[in-house]
Design a protein around this motif. Sequence first.
Motif, PDB file in Angstrom:
ATOM      1  N   PRO A 123     -15.111 -30.627 -18.007  1.00 45.44           N
ATOM      2  CA  PRO A 123     -16.262 -29.783 -18.343  1.00 45.44           C
ATOM      3  C   PRO A 123     -17.517 -30.626 -18.543  1.00 45.44           C
ATOM      4  O   PRO A 123     -17.460 -31.799 -18.941  1.00 45.44           O
ATOM      5  CB  PRO A 123     -15.827 -29.101 -19.637  1.00 45.44           C
ATOM      6  N   ALA A 124     -18.656 -30.021 -18.275  1.00 46.52           N
ATOM      7  CA  ALA A 124     -19.926 -30.750 -18.375  1.00 46.52           C
ATOM      8  C   ALA A 124     -20.299 -31.073 -19.811  1.00 46.52           C
ATOM      9  O   ALA A 124     -21.118 -31.962 -20.055  1.00 46.52           O
ATOM     10  CB  ALA A 124     -21.035 -29.936 -17.715  1.00 46.52           C
ATOM     11  N   TYR A 125     -19.710 -30.365 -20.764  1.00 44.36           N
ATOM     12  CA  TYR A 125     -20.048 -30.563 -22.172  1.00 44.36           C
ATOM     13  C   TYR A 125     -18.766 -30.720 -22.997  1.00 44.36           C
ATOM     14  O   TYR A 125     -17.710 -30.167 -22.667  1.00 44.36           O
ATOM     15  CB  TYR A 125     -20.846 -29.369 -22.722  1.00 44.36           C
ATOM     16  N   ALA A 126     -18.898 -31.460 -24.066  1.00 39.10           N
ATOM     17  CA  ALA A 126     -17.826 -31.571 -25.054  1.00 39.10           C
ATOM     18  C   ALA A 126     -18.415 -31.302 -26.434  1.00 39.10           C
ATOM     19  O   ALA A 126     -19.571 -31.671 -26.708  1.00 39.10           O
ATOM     20  CB  ALA A 126     -17.186 -32.952 -25.022  1.00 39.10           C
ATOM     21  N   VAL A 127     -17.640 -30.634 -27.284  1.00 40.22           N
ATOM     22  CA  VAL A 127     -18.043 -30.385 -28.669  1.00 40.22           C
ATOM     23  C   VAL A 127     -17.230 -31.329 -29.540  1.00 40.22           C
ATOM     24  O   VAL A 127     -16.000 -31.225 -29.608  1.00 40.22           O
ATOM     25  CB  VAL A 127     -17.798 -28.913 -29.068  1.00 40.22           C
ATOM     26  N   TYR A 128     -17.923 -32.249 -30.188  1.00 40.99           N
ATOM     27  CA  TYR A 128     -17.266 -33.348 -30.903  1.00 40.99           C
ATOM     28  C   TYR A 128     -17.505 -33.221 -32.405  1.00 40.99           C
ATOM     29  O   TYR A 128     -18.625 -32.983 -32.857  1.00 40.99           O
ATOM     30  CB  TYR A 128     -17.818 -34.678 -30.388  1.00 40.99           C
ATOM     31  N   GLN A 129     -16.409 -33.387 -33.173  1.00 38.77           N
ATOM     32  CA  GLN A 129     -16.466 -33.346 -34.636  1.00 38.77           C
ATOM     33  C   GLN A 129     -16.083 -34.732 -35.168  1.00 38.77           C
ATOM     34  O   GLN A 129     -14.905 -35.048 -35.312  1.00 38.77           O
ATOM     35  CB  GLN A 129     -15.507 -32.279 -35.180  1.00 38.77           C
ATOM     36  N   PRO A 130     -17.068 -35.574 -35.470  1.00 34.39           N
ATOM     37  CA  PRO A 130     -16.759 -36.956 -35.874  1.00 34.39           C
ATOM     38  C   PRO A 130     -15.891 -37.058 -37.117  1.00 34.39           C
ATOM     39  O   PRO A 130     -15.063 -37.973 -37.221  1.00 34.39           O
ATOM     40  CB  PRO A 130     -18.148 -37.561 -36.114  1.00 34.39           C
ATOM     41  N   ARG A 134     -15.091 -42.233 -24.497  1.00 39.28           N
ATOM     42  CA  ARG A 134     -16.434 -42.831 -24.359  1.00 39.28           C
ATOM     43  C   ARG A 134     -16.819 -42.997 -22.885  1.00 39.28           C
ATOM     44  O   ARG A 134     -17.992 -42.895 -22.525  1.00 39.28           O
ATOM     45  CB  ARG A 134     -16.464 -44.183 -25.069  1.00 39.28           C
ATOM     46  N   THR A 135     -15.822 -43.282 -22.035  1.00 44.76           N
ATOM     47  CA  THR A 135     -16.106 -43.437 -20.611  1.00 44.76           C
ATOM     48  C   THR A 135     -16.507 -42.109 -19.974  1.00 44.76           C
ATOM     49  O   THR A 135     -17.334 -42.073 -19.056  1.00 44.76           O
ATOM     50  CB  THR A 135     -14.863 -44.007 -19.890  1.00 44.76           C
ATOM     51  N   THR A 136     -15.941 -41.030 -20.459  1.00 50.01           N
ATOM     52  CA  THR A 136     -16.184 -39.718 -19.860  1.00 50.01           C
ATOM     53  C   THR A 136     -17.429 -39.050 -20.424  1.00 50.01           C
ATOM     54  O   THR A 136     -18.220 -38.464 -19.679  1.00 50.01           O
ATOM     55  CB  THR A 136     -14.960 -38.806 -20.083  1.00 50.01           C
ATOM     56  N   TYR A 137     -17.637 -39.143 -21.737  1.00 52.02           N
ATOM     57  CA  TYR A 137     -18.718 -38.384 -22.373  1.00 52.02           C
ATOM     58  C   TYR A 137     -19.673 -39.311 -23.124  1.00 52.02           C
ATOM     59  O   TYR A 137     -19.272 -40.344 -23.678  1.00 52.02           O
ATOM     60  CB  TYR A 137     -18.151 -37.347 -23.349  1.00 52.02           C
ATOM     61  N   ARG A 138     -20.919 -38.910 -23.120  1.00 49.84           N
ATOM     62  CA  ARG A 138     -21.952 -39.579 -23.906  1.00 49.84           C
ATOM     63  C   ARG A 138     -22.231 -38.711 -25.126  1.00 49.84           C
ATOM     64  O   ARG A 138     -22.715 -37.586 -24.997  1.00 49.84           O
ATOM     65  CB  ARG A 138     -23.233 -39.761 -23.084  1.00 49.84           C
ATOM     66  N   CYS A 139     -21.911 -39.215 -26.304  1.00 51.18           N
ATOM     67  CA  CYS A 139     -22.060 -38.433 -27.534  1.00 51.18           C
ATOM     68  C   CYS A 139     -23.163 -39.034 -28.402  1.00 51.18           C
ATOM     69  O   CYS A 139     -23.119 -40.236 -28.729  1.00 51.18           O
ATOM     70  CB  CYS A 139     -20.753 -38.412 -28.328  1.00 51.18           C
ATOM     71  N   PRO A 140     -24.171 -38.253 -28.769  1.00 50.29           N
ATOM     72  CA  PRO A 140     -25.228 -38.772 -29.641  1.00 50.29           C
ATOM     73  C   PRO A 140     -24.682 -39.064 -31.030  1.00 50.29           C
ATOM     74  O   PRO A 140     -23.701 -38.476 -31.476  1.00 50.29           O
ATOM     75  CB  PRO A 140     -26.248 -37.637 -29.670  1.00 50.29           C
ATOM     76  N   LYS A 141     -25.330 -39.998 -31.701  1.00 51.14           N
ATOM     77  CA  LYS A 141     -24.926 -40.316 -33.067  1.00 51.14           C
ATOM     78  C   LYS A 141     -25.285 -39.151 -33.991  1.00 51.14           C
ATOM     79  O   LYS A 141     -26.422 -38.675 -33.975  1.00 51.14           O
ATOM     80  CB  LYS A 141     -25.632 -41.586 -33.540  1.00 51.14           C
ATOM     81  N   PRO A 142     -24.331 -38.656 -34.778  1.00 54.87           N
ATOM     82  CA  PRO A 142     -24.635 -37.504 -35.640  1.00 54.87           C
ATOM     83  C   PRO A 142     -25.596 -37.890 -36.754  1.00 54.87           C
ATOM     84  O   PRO A 142     -25.564 -39.008 -37.280  1.00 54.87           O
ATOM     85  CB  PRO A 142     -23.264 -37.116 -36.201  1.00 54.87           C
ATOM     86  N   THR A 143     -26.448 -36.946 -37.102  1.00 57.63           N
ATOM     87  CA  THR A 143     -27.315 -37.148 -38.252  1.00 57.63           C
ATOM     88  C   THR A 143     -26.525 -36.910 -39.526  1.00 57.63           C
ATOM     89  O   THR A 143     -25.408 -36.378 -39.493  1.00 57.63           O
ATOM     90  CB  THR A 143     -28.519 -36.200 -38.190  1.00 57.63           C
ATOM     91  N   GLU A 144     -27.090 -37.293 -40.649  1.00 58.39           N
ATOM     92  CA  GLU A 144     -26.386 -37.130 -41.924  1.00 58.39           C
ATOM     93  C   GLU A 144     -26.083 -35.652 -42.179  1.00 58.39           C
ATOM     94  O   GLU A 144     -26.972 -34.805 -42.117  1.00 58.39           O
ATOM     95  CB  GLU A 144     -27.229 -37.692 -43.065  1.00 58.39           C
ATOM     96  N   GLY A 145     -24.831 -35.365 -42.444  1.00 54.57           N
ATOM     97  CA  GLY A 145     -24.413 -34.005 -42.733  1.00 54.57           C
ATOM     98  C   GLY A 145     -24.134 -33.157 -41.505  1.00 54.57           C
ATOM     99  O   GLY A 145     -23.724 -31.996 -41.642  1.00 54.57           O
ATOM    100  N   GLN A 199     -22.052 -31.646 -38.701  1.00 51.48           N
ATOM    101  CA  GLN A 199     -20.618 -31.475 -38.500  1.00 51.48           C
ATOM    102  C   GLN A 199     -20.212 -31.641 -37.044  1.00 51.48           C
ATOM    103  O   GLN A 199     -19.164 -32.216 -36.741  1.00 51.48           O
ATOM    104  CB  GLN A 199     -20.178 -30.086 -38.984  1.00 51.48           C
ATOM    105  N   LEU A 200     -21.017 -31.114 -36.123  1.00 55.22           N
ATOM    106  CA  LEU A 200     -20.669 -31.098 -34.705  1.00 55.22           C
ATOM    107  C   LEU A 200     -21.812 -31.664 -33.874  1.00 55.22           C
ATOM    108  O   LEU A 200     -22.989 -31.472 -34.211  1.00 55.22           O
ATOM    109  CB  LEU A 200     -20.376 -29.668 -34.237  1.00 55.22           C
ATOM    110  N   VAL A 201     -21.452 -32.348 -32.799  1.00 53.69           N
ATOM    111  CA  VAL A 201     -22.457 -32.795 -31.836  1.00 53.69           C
ATOM    112  C   VAL A 201     -22.026 -32.361 -30.447  1.00 53.69           C
ATOM    113  O   VAL A 201     -20.823 -32.196 -30.173  1.00 53.69           O
ATOM    114  CB  VAL A 201     -22.657 -34.328 -31.871  1.00 53.69           C
ATOM    115  N   VAL A 202     -22.991 -32.169 -29.567  1.00 48.76           N
ATOM    116  CA  VAL A 202     -22.720 -31.795 -28.183  1.00 48.76           C
ATOM    117  C   VAL A 202     -22.793 -33.050 -27.325  1.00 48.76           C
ATOM    118  O   VAL A 202     -23.822 -33.734 -27.290  1.00 48.76           O
ATOM    119  CB  VAL A 202     -23.726 -30.742 -27.687  1.00 48.76           C
ATOM    120  N   CYS A 203     -21.697 -33.361 -26.639  1.00 46.29           N
ATOM    121  CA  CYS A 203     -21.629 -34.518 -25.749  1.00 46.29           C
ATOM    122  C   CYS A 203     -21.798 -34.059 -24.301  1.00 46.29           C
ATOM    123  O   CYS A 203     -21.412 -32.931 -23.952  1.00 46.29           O
ATOM    124  CB  CYS A 203     -20.293 -35.242 -25.903  1.00 46.29           C
ATOM    125  N   THR A 204     -22.325 -34.923 -23.462  1.00 52.25           N
ATOM    126  CA  THR A 204     -22.524 -34.598 -22.047  1.00 52.25           C
ATOM    127  C   THR A 204     -21.790 -35.607 -21.176  1.00 52.25           C
ATOM    128  O   THR A 204     -21.521 -36.743 -21.589  1.00 52.25           O
ATOM    129  CB  THR A 204     -24.022 -34.617 -21.692  1.00 52.25           C
TER     130      THR A 204
END
Length: 581
Positions: free
Chosen positions: A534-541, A558-569, A571-576
Amino acid sequence: MTEISTSPPPVARRGRSSHGPAFGRLRLTSPAGWTTAITTAALLVHTTLTAGVFLDIRYVLAALRTTGASGLSPSEIFAHRPFFYRWTLAGLDSVTGGSNAVREALMRLVGLALCAAAGLLLHRALRRRVPERDAVLVAGLTALTLAFAPVIDYLQPEWFAIVFATVAVAAALGVRGRPQAVALAALPLALAVLMKYSTAGTAAMALLVVFAVDRVRALLLAAATAVATGVLFALSAWSGSRELQWLRDMPHINAHALGSEPVVVADLLLRTADYLGDRIALTPVLALLPGALLLFAATLSSRRQRVEAVLVTLLLLVVGLAVVVYQGNWFAYHGESLPVVAAALTGLAIGRWYGRYGRPPLCLTVLALLLGALAPLLAPVRADVDAAVLAWLASAAALLAGAVDLLRVRAPRPRVRRVPVALPVLALVVCLAATVWPTSGVRVVEGNIVTTNAELKEQARSAEAAAERVNAELPAGVEVQYLSFGQQAYYVGHPTPCRYPFPTFFNVPKQLTEVPSLTSTRENVRCVTQEHPPAYAVYQPSWLSLGVIDPRIAADIRTTYRCPKPTEGQQLVVCTLRHPQ
């Protein structure tokens, strides 16, 4: 249990107990009866509309919904729950609609209907063997204990297993012909086993109850259930699922199962005692068990019957606790059968006490009322109390209350006005409903009230808010790869093409070195590294830390998806995707 014949005693057929002067039927048309009925109904409505379901149930529902939207059936997906439980919950979910809150309320409502049906069937079976009053109390309190089960228990595999086991006991004892009774009871008892496999303990408890009444039926039922369980499991393995593979692989991801590390008997016994204290704090009706057993045994006419009653009760407790110890996670819902045993025995004790003495066991009744009223008050002072210690003190108080009730009936006293049976039932309803209040504990660990009902709902609202922020970033209806726990996916709601919707086989401690080589783990990895992910991943650090899981799996992600560093607090980030197709 004892003194149970295959037909009601002559006096009971005329509406009176054969054990004493009190009437055999409950008078629900009295003021006390109406008060009890209205209070019970109001509390059930309250919990149906407000409690929702536990995050484990949302995990399975999310797995069913997100994969179902991509064309996968409950047979094909991994949800950490067996085939028949997945289909049971899918069937329950299919009769609901609307928002998540509405659907959860409807599921709880259907659950109440299942409790009522199981209770009615049990009552119909018991009334052939015991006075009407005893049958109503045992069946009614069994159903109400399931209906008022804490949210952490409600609709869990263990909960459904008890419902199926209750139906099986009703069929085994309620049908006159032994072959017909065994044939009817074998299917629900087999389903009880297959709700989670470890729920075989619940089926064993049901067989023990039947054995205490009719040994031949119990032995025949055990054989028939073994056959039915084998046939149903073969059906689940044949149906396109991977039940055999998952059954083989799942024990490897449980680091705490009995036998996975050296057993220290003293530590195990201490942990079991702590767990039982936690379970009593969660469902205070369990504290009444010692007093109820004392009163029930006191109504039996011979030493053999009293010994049998004690042994059967202890065996039920041992089997119920053995399931908890074997799994080793010490989750509260693993012991859901224990409060059901306590409530049913308390109902039987009160019924027989009325049958013999024409009045309630007053001290035990008052204690039940106090436990129901005081349990929700522990959370505000939880920093200063050990809930497990208080629970054990409550159990000792129940034994003392039973002893005082026993002394009171033996002492000469003037005749007093008869107390309606509905009043002790009302006290028990208050005790059972201690689980529904906002300040009642829903997670109690080693005497600490970790989470209350209100706090659990706040956690759910926080997860829902995080999901709303994710959905604002994602295109409508797009498929995603979930690298998160199921409750978060429940609120995100986007479809996923992976039969492993949530990477359970990734999220294990490093010391479980055999997990990366499991077939299920390799399949789960392929969900991430497939040719067209899938083009997107929902990541819960916070749930799947790439620095903690197996480094090879973390590298694949990490090879498949680029995940931004989560901000403080966050819960979820969108990876591409790093390399969009």
